[in-house]
Motif scaffolding. Structure first.
Motif, PDB file in Angstrom:
ATOM      1  N   GLN A 161       0.827  -1.195   0.000  1.00  0.00           N
ATOM      2  CA  GLN A 161       0.000   0.000   0.000  1.00  0.00           C
ATOM      3  C   GLN A 161       0.867   1.253   0.000  1.00  0.00           C
ATOM      4  O   GLN A 161       2.027   1.230   0.457  1.00  0.00           O
ATOM      5  CB  GLN A 161      -0.910   0.016   1.223  1.00  0.00           C
ATOM      6  CG  GLN A 161      -2.049  -0.978   1.152  1.00  0.00           C
ATOM      7  CD  GLN A 161      -3.045  -0.793   2.284  1.00  0.00           C
ATOM      8  OE1 GLN A 161      -2.698  -0.346   3.369  1.00  0.00           O
ATOM      9  NE2 GLN A 161      -4.296  -1.147   2.033  1.00  0.00           N
ATOM     10  N   ALA A 162       0.305   2.327  -0.492  1.00  0.00           N
ATOM     11  CA  ALA A 162       1.016   3.610  -0.483  1.00  0.00           C
ATOM     12  C   ALA A 162       1.447   3.941   0.944  1.00  0.00           C
ATOM     13  O   ALA A 162       0.694   3.725   1.894  1.00  0.00           O
ATOM     14  CB  ALA A 162       0.126   4.708  -1.043  1.00  0.00           C
ATOM     15  N   LYS A 188       4.972   5.290  -3.251  1.00  0.00           N
ATOM     16  CA  LYS A 188       3.863   5.991  -3.876  1.00  0.00           C
ATOM     17  C   LYS A 188       3.360   5.166  -5.056  1.00  0.00           C
ATOM     18  O   LYS A 188       4.120   4.369  -5.629  1.00  0.00           O
ATOM     19  CB  LYS A 188       4.334   7.357  -4.393  1.00  0.00           C
ATOM     20  CG  LYS A 188       4.964   8.246  -3.347  1.00  0.00           C
ATOM     21  CD  LYS A 188       5.509   9.520  -3.983  1.00  0.00           C
ATOM     22  CE  LYS A 188       6.172  10.420  -2.956  1.00  0.00           C
ATOM     23  NZ  LYS A 188       6.707  11.659  -3.583  1.00  0.00           N
ATOM     24  N   PRO A 189       2.106   5.348  -5.446  1.00  0.00           N
ATOM     25  CA  PRO A 189       1.604   4.608  -6.620  1.00  0.00           C
ATOM     26  C   PRO A 189       2.468   4.820  -7.860  1.00  0.00           C
ATOM     27  O   PRO A 189       2.623   3.891  -8.672  1.00  0.00           O
ATOM     28  CB  PRO A 189       0.209   5.183  -6.812  1.00  0.00           C
ATOM     29  CG  PRO A 189      -0.231   5.572  -5.434  1.00  0.00           C
ATOM     30  CD  PRO A 189       1.028   6.100  -4.779  1.00  0.00           C
ATOM     31  N   GLU A 190       3.067   5.981  -8.001  1.00  0.00           N
ATOM     32  CA  GLU A 190       3.913   6.241  -9.171  1.00  0.00           C
ATOM     33  C   GLU A 190       5.247   5.484  -9.119  1.00  0.00           C
ATOM     34  O   GLU A 190       6.013   5.520 -10.085  1.00  0.00           O
ATOM     35  CB  GLU A 190       4.164   7.738  -9.351  1.00  0.00           C
ATOM     36  CG  GLU A 190       4.652   8.452  -8.116  1.00  0.00           C
ATOM     37  CD  GLU A 190       3.520   9.140  -7.351  1.00  0.00           C
ATOM     38  OE1 GLU A 190       2.443   8.518  -7.185  1.00  0.00           O
ATOM     39  OE2 GLU A 190       3.726  10.291  -6.905  1.00  0.00           O
ATOM     40  N   THR A 226       4.373  -3.177  -7.112  1.00  0.00           N
ATOM     41  CA  THR A 226       3.077  -2.535  -7.310  1.00  0.00           C
ATOM     42  C   THR A 226       2.671  -1.832  -6.024  1.00  0.00           C
ATOM     43  O   THR A 226       2.635  -2.465  -4.963  1.00  0.00           O
ATOM     44  CB  THR A 226       2.004  -3.554  -7.709  1.00  0.00           C
ATOM     45  OG1 THR A 226       2.417  -4.245  -8.893  1.00  0.00           O
ATOM     46  CG2 THR A 226       0.681  -2.860  -7.970  1.00  0.00           C
ATOM     47  N   VAL A 227       2.385  -0.543  -6.136  1.00  0.00           N
ATOM     48  CA  VAL A 227       1.983   0.248  -4.978  1.00  0.00           C
ATOM     49  C   VAL A 227       0.537   0.686  -5.181  1.00  0.00           C
ATOM     50  O   VAL A 227       0.230   1.394  -6.154  1.00  0.00           O
ATOM     51  CB  VAL A 227       2.887   1.478  -4.797  1.00  0.00           C
ATOM     52  CG1 VAL A 227       2.508   2.233  -3.522  1.00  0.00           C
ATOM     53  CG2 VAL A 227       4.356   1.067  -4.748  1.00  0.00           C
ATOM     54  N   SER A 228      -0.331   0.250  -4.290  1.00  0.00           N
ATOM     55  CA  SER A 228      -1.747   0.582  -4.410  1.00  0.00           C
ATOM     56  C   SER A 228      -2.061   1.844  -3.611  1.00  0.00           C
ATOM     57  O   SER A 228      -1.459   2.113  -2.578  1.00  0.00           O
ATOM     58  CB  SER A 228      -2.593  -0.578  -3.906  1.00  0.00           C
ATOM     59  OG  SER A 228      -2.358  -0.798  -2.532  1.00  0.00           O
ATOM     60  N   SER A 229      -3.026   2.596  -4.113  1.00  0.00           N
ATOM     61  CA  SER A 229      -3.387   3.860  -3.444  1.00  0.00           C
ATOM     62  C   SER A 229      -4.462   3.650  -2.401  1.00  0.00           C
ATOM     63  O   SER A 229      -5.050   2.597  -2.292  1.00  0.00           O
ATOM     64  CB  SER A 229      -3.870   4.863  -4.493  1.00  0.00           C
ATOM     65  OG  SER A 229      -4.958   4.329  -5.213  1.00  0.00           O
ATOM     66  N   THR A 252       5.192   2.311  -8.924  1.00  0.00           N
ATOM     67  CA  THR A 252       4.835   1.033  -9.538  1.00  0.00           C
ATOM     68  C   THR A 252       5.600   0.852 -10.841  1.00  0.00           C
ATOM     69  O   THR A 252       5.547   1.704 -11.729  1.00  0.00           O
ATOM     70  CB  THR A 252       3.325   0.968  -9.796  1.00  0.00           C
ATOM     71  OG1 THR A 252       2.637   0.993  -8.542  1.00  0.00           O
ATOM     72  CG2 THR A 252       2.962  -0.296 -10.560  1.00  0.00           C
TER      73      THR A 252
END
Length: 121
Positions: free
Chosen positions: A13-14, A86-88, A118-121, A90
Motif C-alpha cells: 500500500q502507499a 507511492k503509486p507512481e 506494485t503500490v496501491s493507493s 509502480t
C-alpha cells in the motif's frame, strides 16, 4: 556467464516499504558500479539509484530521501530499501551491474530479469 537475480518485489500500500535484493554470480572480475533501473507501463526505463565500487551513491530526484541503495559485505549483493512508496513507484525494477569478467576485458552492463513492484493507493 554472469547472472543477476532480483527478489523482494510485491504488492504494497502507499506509504509502505519494500526491500529489493539482487545477487550477482558467475565469472566476475570486478564491479564498476551496481544499481537499479525501473520501467513503468508505457514509460521509458529510468535510472533509480546506483552505488559505485567506492560506495558513492546516486539517486533519481523522484526517489531521493525515500530510497536507499546499499551493498552487502561480499560486494556481489545490492539492496534497494524503498520507503514511503507511492503509486507512481509502480514498475518493474531491474538490477544492473557494470562489471568486467576479466582483468583485460571491457566494462559491460548486465541486467537482471526484473521484479514487479506494485503500490496501491
Amino acid at each position: 556467464q554472469v547472472q543477476l537475480v532480483e527478489s523482494g518485489g510485491g504488492l504494497v500500500q502507499a506509504g509502505g516499504s519494500l526491500r529489493l535484493s539482487c545477487a550477482a554470480s558467475g565469472s566476475i572480475f570486478s564491479f564498476a558500479d551496481v544499481g537499479w533501473h525501473r520501467q513503468a507501463p508505457g514509460k521509458q526505463r529510468e535510472l533509480v539509484a546506483t552505488i559505485s565500487s567506492g560506495g558513492t551513491t546516486n539517486y533519481a530526484d523522484s526517489v531521493e530521501g525515500r530510497f536507499t541503495i546499499s551493498r552487502g559485505a561480499a560486494k556481489s549483493t545490492v539492496y534497494l530499501q524503498m520507503n514511503s512508496l507511492k503509486p507512481e513507484d509502480t514498475a518493474v525494477y531491474y538490477c544492473t551491474a557494470n562489471l568486467r569478467t576479466t582483468p583485460w576485458g571491457p566494462t559491460q552492463r548486465y541486467w537482471g530479469q526484473g521484479t514487479q513492484v506494485t503500490v496501491s493507493s
